[in-house]
Scaffold this motif. Sequence first.
Motif, PDB file in Angstrom:
ATOM      1  N   ILE A 121     -12.427  17.382 107.917  1.00  0.00           N
ATOM      2  CA  ILE A 121     -12.091  18.084 106.257  1.00  0.00           C
ATOM      3  C   ILE A 121     -11.756  16.950 105.450  1.00  0.00           C
ATOM      4  O   ILE A 121     -10.354  16.250 105.961  1.00  0.00           O
ATOM      5  N   HIS A 122     -12.441  15.921 104.484  1.00  0.00           N
ATOM      6  CA  HIS A 122     -11.102  15.442 103.829  1.00  0.00           C
ATOM      7  C   HIS A 122     -11.084  15.256 102.208  1.00  0.00           C
ATOM      8  O   HIS A 122      -9.813  14.239 101.716  1.00  0.00           O
ATOM      9  N   HIS A 123     -11.060  17.134 101.665  1.00  0.00           N
ATOM     10  CA  HIS A 123     -10.854  16.843 100.343  1.00  0.00           C
ATOM     11  C   HIS A 123     -10.298  18.100 100.441  1.00  0.00           C
ATOM     12  O   HIS A 123      -9.881  18.749 101.290  1.00  0.00           O
ATOM     13  N   ASP A 124      -9.352  18.627  98.681  1.00  0.00           N
ATOM     14  CA  ASP A 124      -9.060  20.164  98.220  1.00  0.00           C
ATOM     15  C   ASP A 124      -9.486  21.001  98.857  1.00  0.00           C
ATOM     16  O   ASP A 124     -10.394  21.104  98.734  1.00  0.00           O
ATOM     17  N   VAL A 125      -8.829  21.306  98.455  1.00  0.00           N
ATOM     18  CA  VAL A 125      -9.490  23.256  97.926  1.00  0.00           C
ATOM     19  C   VAL A 125     -10.763  23.644  97.567  1.00  0.00           C
ATOM     20  O   VAL A 125     -11.621  24.660  98.164  1.00  0.00           O
ATOM     21  N   SER A 126     -11.221  23.299  96.051  1.00  0.00           N
ATOM     22  CA  SER A 126     -12.120  22.533  95.610  1.00  0.00           C
ATOM     23  C   SER A 126     -12.618  21.667  96.281  1.00  0.00           C
ATOM     24  O   SER A 126     -13.879  21.883  95.503  1.00  0.00           O
ATOM     25  N   GLY A 127     -12.853  21.210  96.975  1.00  0.00           N
ATOM     26  CA  GLY A 127     -13.783  19.998  96.653  1.00  0.00           C
ATOM     27  C   GLY A 127     -13.350  19.371  96.246  1.00  0.00           C
ATOM     28  O   GLY A 127     -14.115  17.661  96.582  1.00  0.00           O
ATOM     29  N   GLU A 128     -12.154  18.936  95.373  1.00  0.00           N
ATOM     30  CA  GLU A 128     -12.413  17.348  94.896  1.00  0.00           C
ATOM     31  C   GLU A 128     -11.600  16.207  95.965  1.00  0.00           C
ATOM     32  O   GLU A 128     -10.504  17.001  96.232  1.00  0.00           O
ATOM     33  N   ASP A 169     -24.446  22.813 100.798  1.00  0.00           N
ATOM     34  CA  ASP A 169     -23.766  24.410 100.280  1.00  0.00           C
ATOM     35  C   ASP A 169     -22.686  24.321 100.212  1.00  0.00           C
ATOM     36  O   ASP A 169     -21.332  23.293 100.201  1.00  0.00           O
ATOM     37  N   PRO A 170     -21.567  25.593  98.876  1.00  0.00           N
ATOM     38  CA  PRO A 170     -20.471  25.560  98.527  1.00  0.00           C
ATOM     39  C   PRO A 170     -19.830  25.379 100.066  1.00  0.00           C
ATOM     40  O   PRO A 170     -17.907  24.769  99.760  1.00  0.00           O
ATOM     41  N   GLY A 171     -19.439  25.871 101.135  1.00  0.00           N
ATOM     42  CA  GLY A 171     -18.669  26.345 102.130  1.00  0.00           C
ATOM     43  C   GLY A 171     -18.332  24.247 102.742  1.00  0.00           C
ATOM     44  O   GLY A 171     -17.235  24.630 103.304  1.00  0.00           O
ATOM     45  N   ARG A 173     -18.157  22.255 101.167  1.00  0.00           N
ATOM     46  CA  ARG A 173     -17.516  20.898 100.087  1.00  0.00           C
ATOM     47  C   ARG A 173     -16.322  19.984 100.303  1.00  0.00           C
ATOM     48  O   ARG A 173     -15.912  18.906  99.609  1.00  0.00           O
ATOM     49  N   ARG A 174     -15.652  20.588 101.663  1.00  0.00           N
ATOM     50  CA  ARG A 174     -14.172  19.923 100.991  1.00  0.00           C
ATOM     51  C   ARG A 174     -14.839  18.373 102.528  1.00  0.00           C
ATOM     52  O   ARG A 174     -13.571  18.001 103.186  1.00  0.00           O
ATOM     53  N   PHE A 175     -15.652  18.413 102.924  1.00  0.00           N
ATOM     54  CA  PHE A 175     -16.514  17.655 104.427  1.00  0.00           C
ATOM     55  C   PHE A 175     -17.112  16.922 103.551  1.00  0.00           C
ATOM     56  O   PHE A 175     -16.865  15.665 103.786  1.00  0.00           O
ATOM     57  N   VAL A 176     -17.887  17.001 102.469  1.00  0.00           N
ATOM     58  CA  VAL A 176     -18.963  15.555 102.139  1.00  0.00           C
ATOM     59  C   VAL A 176     -18.569  14.578 101.673  1.00  0.00           C
ATOM     60  O   VAL A 176     -16.880  14.279 100.892  1.00  0.00           O
TER      61      VAL A 176
END
Length: 453
Positions: A121-128, A169-171, A173-176
Amino acid sequence: MTGLFFDQALLPQGWTHAVRIVVDGGRIVSIGSGRPAEPGDERHRIGLPGICNLHSHAFQRGMAGLAELREASADSFWTWRDVMYRFVGRMTADDIEVVAAQAYVEMLEAGFTRVGEFHYIHHDVSGEPYDNPGELAERVAAAAEVSGIGLTLLPVFYAHAGFGGRSPDPGQRRFVNNVDGFLRLIDASRRAVAGQDGAVVGLAPHSLRAVTPDELKEVVALAMDGPIHIHVAEQTGEVEDCIAWSGQRPLQWLFDHAPVDRRWCLIHATHATPAEIHAVADCGAVAGLCPVTEANLGDGTFSAQEFIGRSGIFGVGTDSNVLIGLTDELRQLEYSQRLALKARNVMASGDTISTGRALFDSALCGGSQALGVTKAGLTEGAFADIVSLDAESVALAGRAGDAILDSWIFGTGRSLVDCVWARGRKVVKDGRHLGRETVAPRFRRVIEGLLSA
């Protein structure tokens, strides 16, 4: 300096009586035996080396038990993953730190003294991305520091949702990340643990389905001499998809396209052919087995008997942290082999006729190698990662030597851990972590908040 005296302790040469261990600066500076305790020594009956938990997703401790509802006609790893995506999609940085601290407290109480945190898990809840790319790495490091557990941090490279570079996938988003972002993450991860004695930073391409061949090559080159971990051949669906993509099975493809050696830890490797089992053993890589999670997710059973027959090296991890227990992982590993082979005492081999001893020794050796620990066990110069057992438990009545391990692993439904020292710091006493009363209420508040959201 601290003096610890054990009536019997498991040293590299075997069980030894009247063992005095002197600890200074977090390391074992001397070990003596056959002499009485000295004034001021802390006395215990049974001493063991702490074990490395080589594979953990700490945040998943917060969702333990939440995926035990049948949601489809064929519930599987993939439906479990959807539950996980929903759960992690709500967690703030504060939440992740608190849940990790609780997981690490429980690991120490179980006899694990170092954790390999497969941190994706690297990003915030929005994926930013956070302004600080190491924001969540710092939270993991803080949780390790407050609990006292040794940390091998494994920042994860995750770029795709499937073989061939499929868009995430959208799920996810916090990883990529892309490779440039991952390089910044590694640098930030090293800064995050810089103040922790003995901390190690490796890296982890998440899986072959999450990286392209070119990305894998670039990421592996960043590891230098550090540990490299990867999920591989966990699910039959993964194997089938890999064959459809490349014409090869995952392990077969990995050995043909990556420099797999002793730096590597191959997590799960559940669905391996005999030839692949031999290749893993022969190259010196560690098989990272997570028997409780593999059973919980319905993954399948690793061919452990064949692997140890080739002198393969394995360690154990708690993975999804649905249950945190060293003896649970070791017992489940042996029982999975008994069920598959319709035999008993499968993991005992060679001159080691005690199944408990064979499991314990292998987990000590493989876990240490996988997490970049150069000296393992109760030996001079090693970190003072030490566990004492409750010799007053009825489960250990009349036991000595290897019978202690057999009875601890197979003969009791609760942990017999009494005290734990991690890098010389006493963190568990009378079976309870010294910080539990602070950590547990924070964990409770976080989980209640997440589940009511």
